[in-house]
Design an enzyme around this catalytic site. Structure first.
Site, short mmCIF file in Angstrom:
data_model
loop_
_atom_site.label_atom_id
_atom_site.label_comp_id
_atom_site.label_asym_id
_atom_site.label_seq_id
_atom_site.Cartn_x
_atom_site.Cartn_y
_atom_site.Cartn_z
N ASP A 94 0.90 -1.01 0.06
CA ASP A 94 0.03 -0.15 0.15
C ASP A 94 0.96 1.23 0.00
O ASP A 94 1.92 1.31 0.15
CB ASP A 94 -1.18 0.09 1.29
CG ASP A 94 -0.41 -0.05 2.65
OD1 ASP A 94 0.81 0.08 2.55
OD2 ASP A 94 -0.91 -0.38 3.58
N ASP A 268 -8.42 -7.05 0.76
CA ASP A 268 -7.06 -7.67 2.03
C ASP A 268 -7.86 -6.95 3.09
O ASP A 268 -8.81 -6.07 3.21
CB ASP A 268 -5.90 -6.64 1.65
CG ASP A 268 -5.91 -5.24 2.21
OD1 ASP A 268 -5.38 -4.94 3.30
OD2 ASP A 268 -6.70 -4.36 1.52
N CYS A 306 -13.88 -28.43 8.40
CA CYS A 306 -12.51 -27.76 8.04
C CYS A 306 -11.40 -28.86 8.03
O CYS A 306 -11.16 -29.63 8.79
CB CYS A 306 -12.12 -26.65 9.06
SG CYS A 306 -10.56 -25.72 8.23
N CYS A 308 -7.93 -27.93 7.50
CA CYS A 308 -6.89 -27.20 7.58
C CYS A 308 -5.92 -27.97 8.69
O CYS A 308 -6.33 -28.82 9.44
CB CYS A 308 -6.91 -25.76 7.97
SG CYS A 308 -7.52 -25.62 9.86
N CYS A 311 -7.38 -27.77 12.43
CA CYS A 311 -8.50 -28.75 12.48
C CYS A 311 -8.16 -30.06 12.48
O CYS A 311 -9.00 -30.94 13.05
CB CYS A 311 -9.59 -28.32 11.59
SG CYS A 311 -10.24 -26.64 12.21
N HIS A 337 -5.89 -21.09 10.72
CA HIS A 337 -7.17 -21.52 10.82
C HIS A 337 -8.04 -20.31 9.94
O HIS A 337 -8.78 -20.34 8.90
CB HIS A 337 -7.92 -22.06 11.89
CG HIS A 337 -9.32 -22.25 11.72
ND1 HIS A 337 -10.18 -23.23 11.27
CD2 HIS A 337 -10.33 -21.25 11.90
CE1 HIS A 337 -11.27 -23.08 10.87
NE2 HIS A 337 -11.76 -21.89 11.37
#
Length: 379
Positions: A94, A268, A306, A308, A311, A337
């Site tokens: 940015d 974002d 989930c 991931c 998890c 997560h």
């Protein structure tokens, strides 16, 4: 030849949302996409390998903060931001404008730029369009942002008009000072608050300068979401269809879906990493605050739907214990997560666009997430 190229792959017949791909000097990523935020050349608690594992195609870093620490000259000496942080995929930086206006109590805006104070030690600083571009050229990001004023919400029409006109002049100065247009793409930032006339003026000014991409700024700054969506509805269609569209600072699940429906390609936000540090999780059935006492003996994963790393391997009870003891590993697990959840959500959004059913997906997701309940809590 521009460093950034956008390919439109498909438009959803049900909603008009866009499925696309953005090509950068460090690889491509599919859109709509969420970009994890790595303010100080790191996404907090996450390694570059973690980010690749969850399939982040692009991350964001902050010009203002890297200017102060470690200094853009050091990053340049290291070979640029990619080498400095060992990340070989795309990076967006940015302009630093938002931090100037949000972190400094003292600031004085003039035509040349902004005088303000360093939020760390109080030193006087000056940031101009040229300086913002110089810093980003040294950082070597794939996508750079033009220096703009991010006005507060609400702001009067008269103030916003002067601000938009100044931002347009600053945008032209940024383009003129940009030293590496074939290696780094520079995006213009559309401002104008909630005023349709001023948004149109801002788009007209910036599109005439032919940036390789455009951001919509000045939203998610305190206004109600219905105002944000209304602004997107009259602003996004004015932007070129052959270039990426980036909505700055948005990262709640509902806003990502609503923004995609309104033609946005890139998002974002620090939201998923910030709330993770407090033990707040995004799950397929809504918001979960894992540090609450109810989870002390809950040996299920954070989200049973989930897959991931967190998890698959750890329980709510264990993560609650870590968060309550201020253990860094707990924050790492919750951050992993939340970022995985949002990147997987955007993958599902892209698939729904491809199958012309994003409207149906939105209804199903909102129902499952609890967003259709009266007084539903979001982030």
């Amino acid at each position: 030849m521009s460093a950034i190229r956008y390919e439109l792959i498909k438009t959803c017949k049900q909603t008009g949302a866009r499925l696309g791909r953005v090509y950068t000097p460090h690889g491509s990523f599919d859109t709509p996409a969420f970009m994890p935020v790595g303010t100080l050349a790191t996404v907090k608690t996450m390694s570059p390998e973690d980010l690749k594992e969850i399939d982040a195609g692009i991350i964001l870093s902050n010009t203002y903060h890297l200017w102060l620490r470690p200094g853009h000259d050091i990053v340049k000496e290291a070979g640029g931001l990619h080498k400095f942080m060992n990340w070989d995929r795309a990076i967006l930086t940015d302009s630093g404008g938002f931090q100037v206006f949000s972190l400094s109590e003292f600031r004085q805006i003039e035509e040349e730029g902004v005088h303000f104070r360093n939020h760390l030690n109080g030193d006087k600083l000056f940031l101009s369009p040229e300086k913002a571009i110089e810093i980003q050229n040294d950082l070597g990001s794939d996508i750079m942002m033009a220096f703009d004023e991010c006005p507060p919400y609400p702001a009067s029409f008269e103030y916003m008009k002067k601000s938009v006109e100044r931002t347009s002049r600053w945008a032209e100065r940024c383009l003129n000072f940009h030293k590496r247009p074939n290696e780094q793409g520079l995006f213009g930032i559309v401002q104008g608050g909630e005023y349709e006339e001023l948004r149109k003026q801002s788009v007209h000014d910036l599109v005439s300068l032919d940036f390789p991409g455009y951001a919509i700024g000045g939203l998610s700054v305190g206004e109600p979401k219905d105002i944000m969506y209304r602004v997107l509805e009259f602003t996004t269609p004015l932007l070129p269809t052959n270039k990426p569209r980036y909505l700055m600072g948005v990262g709640s699940p509902d806003a990502l879906i609503e923004g995609s429906i309104r033609g946005i390609d890139m998002f974002d936000c620090v939201l998923p990493t910030r709330i993770a540090r407090n033990g707040t999780l995004m799950t397929s059935t809504g918001r979960l605050v894992v540090k609450n006492a109810t989870y002390a003996r809950d040996f299920r994963p954070l989200d049973e739907n989930c897959d991931c790393y967190t998890c698959r391997n750890y329980t709510r009870a264990y993560i609650r214990h870590l968060i309550r003891c201020n253990e860094t590993f707990g924050i790492r697990l919750t951050t992993y997560h939340n970022l995985y959840f949002l990147l997987k959500l955007m993958e599902q959004v892209r698939q729904a666009i491809y199958e012309d059913r994003l409207g149906d997906f939105k209804d199903e997701f909102f129902e499952r997430y609890g967003l259709k309940k009266p007084n539903a809590k979001n982030f």
